[in-house]
Design a protein around this motif. Structure first.
Motif, PDB file in Angstrom:
ATOM      1  N   SER A  37       0.858  -1.188   0.000  1.00  0.00           N
ATOM      2  CA  SER A  37       0.000   0.000   0.000  1.00  0.00           C
ATOM      3  C   SER A  37       0.894   1.237   0.000  1.00  0.00           C
ATOM      4  N   GLY A  38       0.727   2.021  -1.036  1.00  0.00           N
ATOM      5  CA  GLY A  38       1.470   3.282  -1.133  1.00  0.00           C
ATOM      6  C   GLY A  38       0.893   4.322  -0.193  1.00  0.00           C
ATOM      7  N   LYS A  39      -0.287   4.006   0.355  1.00  0.00           N
ATOM      8  CA  LYS A  39      -0.913   4.949   1.281  1.00  0.00           C
ATOM      9  C   LYS A  39      -0.460   4.687   2.714  1.00  0.00           C
ATOM     10  N   THR A  40      -0.585   3.418   3.143  1.00  0.00           N
ATOM     11  CA  THR A  40      -0.243   3.100   4.535  1.00  0.00           C
ATOM     12  C   THR A  40       1.233   2.700   4.698  1.00  0.00           C
ATOM     13  N   GLY A  41       1.869   2.364   3.576  1.00  0.00           N
ATOM     14  CA  GLY A  41       3.270   1.933   3.639  1.00  0.00           C
ATOM     15  C   GLY A  41       3.411   0.432   3.880  1.00  0.00           C
ATOM     16  N   GLU A  42       2.287  -0.286   3.910  1.00  0.00           N
ATOM     17  CA  GLU A  42       2.347  -1.733   4.172  1.00  0.00           C
ATOM     18  C   GLU A  42       3.239  -2.445   3.142  1.00  0.00           C
ATOM     19  N   ASN A  43       4.125  -3.262   3.671  1.00  0.00           N
ATOM     20  CA  ASN A  43       5.036  -4.098   2.860  1.00  0.00           C
ATOM     21  C   ASN A  43       6.045  -3.336   2.006  1.00  0.00           C
ATOM     22  N   ILE A  44       6.145  -2.039   2.189  1.00  0.00           N
ATOM     23  CA  ILE A  44       7.176  -1.312   1.431  1.00  0.00           C
ATOM     24  C   ILE A  44       8.563  -1.764   1.915  1.00  0.00           C
ATOM     25  N   ASN A  45       8.624  -2.211   3.178  1.00  0.00           N
ATOM     26  CA  ASN A  45       9.920  -2.738   3.664  1.00  0.00           C
ATOM     27  C   ASN A  45      10.308  -4.030   2.930  1.00  0.00           C
ATOM     28  N   GLU A  46       9.296  -4.805   2.484  1.00  0.00           N
ATOM     29  CA  GLU A  46       9.601  -6.022   1.698  1.00  0.00           C
ATOM     30  C   GLU A  46      10.203  -5.621   0.352  1.00  0.00           C
ATOM     31  N   LEU A  47       9.650  -4.578  -0.219  1.00  0.00           N
ATOM     32  CA  LEU A  47      10.173  -4.062  -1.491  1.00  0.00           C
ATOM     33  C   LEU A  47      11.615  -3.590  -1.290  1.00  0.00           C
ATOM     34  N   LYS A  48      11.826  -2.857  -0.208  1.00  0.00           N
ATOM     35  CA  LYS A  48      13.177  -2.366   0.088  1.00  0.00           C
ATOM     36  C   LYS A  48      14.145  -3.540   0.241  1.00  0.00           C
ATOM     37  N   LYS A  49      13.704  -4.576   0.973  1.00  0.00           N
ATOM     38  CA  LYS A  49      14.594  -5.733   1.207  1.00  0.00           C
ATOM     39  C   LYS A  49      14.958  -6.397  -0.117  1.00  0.00           C
ATOM     40  N   HIS A  50      13.968  -6.552  -0.984  1.00  0.00           N
ATOM     41  CA  HIS A  50      14.211  -7.179  -2.293  1.00  0.00           C
ATOM     42  C   HIS A  50      15.283  -6.391  -3.042  1.00  0.00           C
ATOM     43  N   LEU A  51      15.141  -5.060  -3.031  1.00  0.00           N
ATOM     44  CA  LEU A  51      16.071  -4.216  -3.793  1.00  0.00           C
ATOM     45  C   LEU A  51      17.456  -4.210  -3.154  1.00  0.00           C
ATOM     46  N   LEU A  52      17.502  -4.258  -1.831  1.00  0.00           N
ATOM     47  CA  LEU A  52      18.813  -4.275  -1.173  1.00  0.00           C
ATOM     48  C   LEU A  52      19.543  -5.593  -1.429  1.00  0.00           C
ATOM     49  N   ARG A  53      18.767  -6.689  -1.499  1.00  0.00           N
ATOM     50  CA  ARG A  53      19.381  -7.982  -1.850  1.00  0.00           C
ATOM     51  C   ARG A  53      20.022  -7.873  -3.223  1.00  0.00           C
ATOM     52  N   LYS A  54      19.294  -7.242  -4.122  1.00  0.00           N
ATOM     53  CA  LYS A  54      19.789  -7.067  -5.493  1.00  0.00           C
ATOM     54  C   LYS A  54      21.044  -6.192  -5.493  1.00  0.00           C
ATOM     55  N   LYS A  55      21.029  -5.186  -4.658  1.00  0.00           N
ATOM     56  CA  LYS A  55      22.180  -4.267  -4.581  1.00  0.00           C
ATOM     57  C   LYS A  55      23.412  -5.018  -4.057  1.00  0.00           C
ATOM     58  N   ARG A  56      23.185  -5.885  -3.075  1.00  0.00           N
ATOM     59  CA  ARG A  56      24.319  -6.651  -2.526  1.00  0.00           C
ATOM     60  C   ARG A  56      24.894  -7.582  -3.598  1.00  0.00           C
ATOM     61  N   CYS A  57      24.004  -8.214  -4.387  1.00  0.00           N
ATOM     62  CA  CYS A  57      24.473  -9.108  -5.459  1.00  0.00           C
ATOM     63  C   CYS A  57      25.272  -8.311  -6.472  1.00  0.00           C
ATOM     64  N   GLN A  58      24.787  -7.105  -6.766  1.00  0.00           N
ATOM     65  CA  GLN A  58      25.471  -6.248  -7.744  1.00  0.00           C
ATOM     66  C   GLN A  58      26.895  -5.960  -7.269  1.00  0.00           C
ATOM     67  N   ARG A  59      27.004  -5.662  -5.947  1.00  0.00           N
ATOM     68  CA  ARG A  59      28.321  -5.334  -5.392  1.00  0.00           C
ATOM     69  C   ARG A  59      29.261  -6.528  -5.526  1.00  0.00           C
ATOM     70  N   LYS A  60      28.707  -7.742  -5.220  1.00  0.00           N
ATOM     71  CA  LYS A  60      29.536  -8.953  -5.303  1.00  0.00           C
ATOM     72  C   LYS A  60      30.014  -9.171  -6.739  1.00  0.00           C
ATOM     73  N   ASP A  61      29.083  -8.951  -7.696  1.00  0.00           N
ATOM     74  CA  ASP A  61      29.428  -9.159  -9.108  1.00  0.00           C
ATOM     75  C   ASP A  61      30.578  -8.269  -9.544  1.00  0.00           C
ATOM     76  N   SER A  62      30.617  -7.049  -8.987  1.00  0.00           N
ATOM     77  CA  SER A  62      31.645  -6.103  -9.452  1.00  0.00           C
ATOM     78  C   SER A  62      32.976  -6.290  -8.733  1.00  0.00           C
ATOM     79  N   GLU A  63      32.983  -7.172  -7.706  1.00  0.00           N
ATOM     80  CA  GLU A  63      34.253  -7.391  -6.975  1.00  0.00           C
ATOM     81  C   GLU A  63      35.163  -8.358  -7.729  1.00  0.00           C
TER      82      GLU A  63
END
Ligand SMILES: Nc1nc2c(ncn2[C@@H]2O[C@H](COP(=O)(O)OP(=O)(O)O)[C@@H](O)[C@H]2O)c(=O)[nH]1
Ligand SMILES: [Mg+2]
Length: 225
Positions: free
Chosen positions: A199-225
């Motif tokens: 919910s973009g109104k209440t913010g419900e599960n936006i932390n799940e979205l954030k977690k998904h993207l941060l996982r992706k960011k960590r993988c990206q960092r590993k790939d570039s090492e």
């Protein structure tokens, strides 16, 4: 007489792909995770982006935004209070962003101090899916007020998205929405897509979205090492 036939459509897509690759390279060199939010007008893209950035800011993750709109600066103004750099691209009539427009956006962001670049595409369920932008992650935002059949009516956008956000779940009681059917239709066009109910109104599960993207960011960092 010899006839020279130039297929403008193919040429334009090839040119767009080339620039998209340049964007990808620029962002990769700076170790920036980038994403492209697509969806119908009013599905909640800006609201979700606003909540997502607030979550990132709490963790000292810096974001820049490229706002695509046919006209006006409404969405950019909505994000202004977050104190982050925002570039507004007005397409002047085109119903989608193209790689060159995103390149202009990237050139106007302070990439040196950014971890994440978020692109909000023009509200449209068709054309934005046809133009690669050179970002890491395509995200389609659907909302329960649009009806459950949209994945099969607009398959291209859903098929190129690794993440689908089903928004406005705070309205579940008021709206007749068949979630099982939506999931079934989504699977028909993209069996790999991850689905997050938000919910973009209440913010419900936006932390799940954030977690998904941060996982992706960590993988990206590993790939570039
Ligand atoms: N009830 C409800 N309204 C929402 C939600 N997300 C967005 N909206 C409302 O829907 C309208 C369009 O939202 P906006 O974020 O501008 O959509 P965009 O055009 O996709 O960027 C606004 O009035 C928002 O307040 C949600 O999760 N629940
Ligand atoms: Mg918007």
């Amino acid at each position: 007489m010899t006839i020279k036939q130039i297929k403008i459509g193919e040429y334009l897509f090839a040119k767009n792909d080339e620039i998209a690759e340049e964007n990808r390279e620029i962002l990769k060199r700076k170790n920036i995770l980038s994403m492209n939010f697509m969806g119908a007008p009013g599905c909640g893209k800006t609201s979700i982006i606003e909540k997502l950035i607030s979550e990132f800011l709490v963790e000292n993750i810096s974001c820049g935004v490229i706002e695509g709109d046919i006209a006006g600066t409404f969405d950019s103004e909505k994000l202004e209070h977050l104190g982050i750099p925002v570039v507004q691209i007005n397409t002047g009539g085109a119903c989608h962003l193209e790689a060159l427009m995103v390149k202009k956006g990237i050139e106007n962001l302070p990439l040196e101090r950014l971890d994440i670049v978020i692109v909000e595409n023009v509200g449209n369920l068709v054309c934005p899916a046809e133009f690669k932008l050179g970002v890491d992650c395509n995200i389609t935002v659907a909302s329960i007020t649009e009806g459950e059949e949209k994945p099969v009516k607009y398959p291209l956008m859903y098929s190129i998205s690794e993440l689908v956000l089903l928004n406005k779940i705070d309205l579940s009681e008021a709206v007749q929405f068949n979630l099982q059917k939506f999931i079934q239709y989504l699977k028909q066009v993209n069996s790999d897509a991850e689905l997050i109910l938000v919910s973009g109104k209440t913010g419900e599960n936006i932390n799940e979205l954030k977690k998904h993207l941060l996982r992706k960011k960590r993988c990206q960092r590993k790939d570039s090492e």
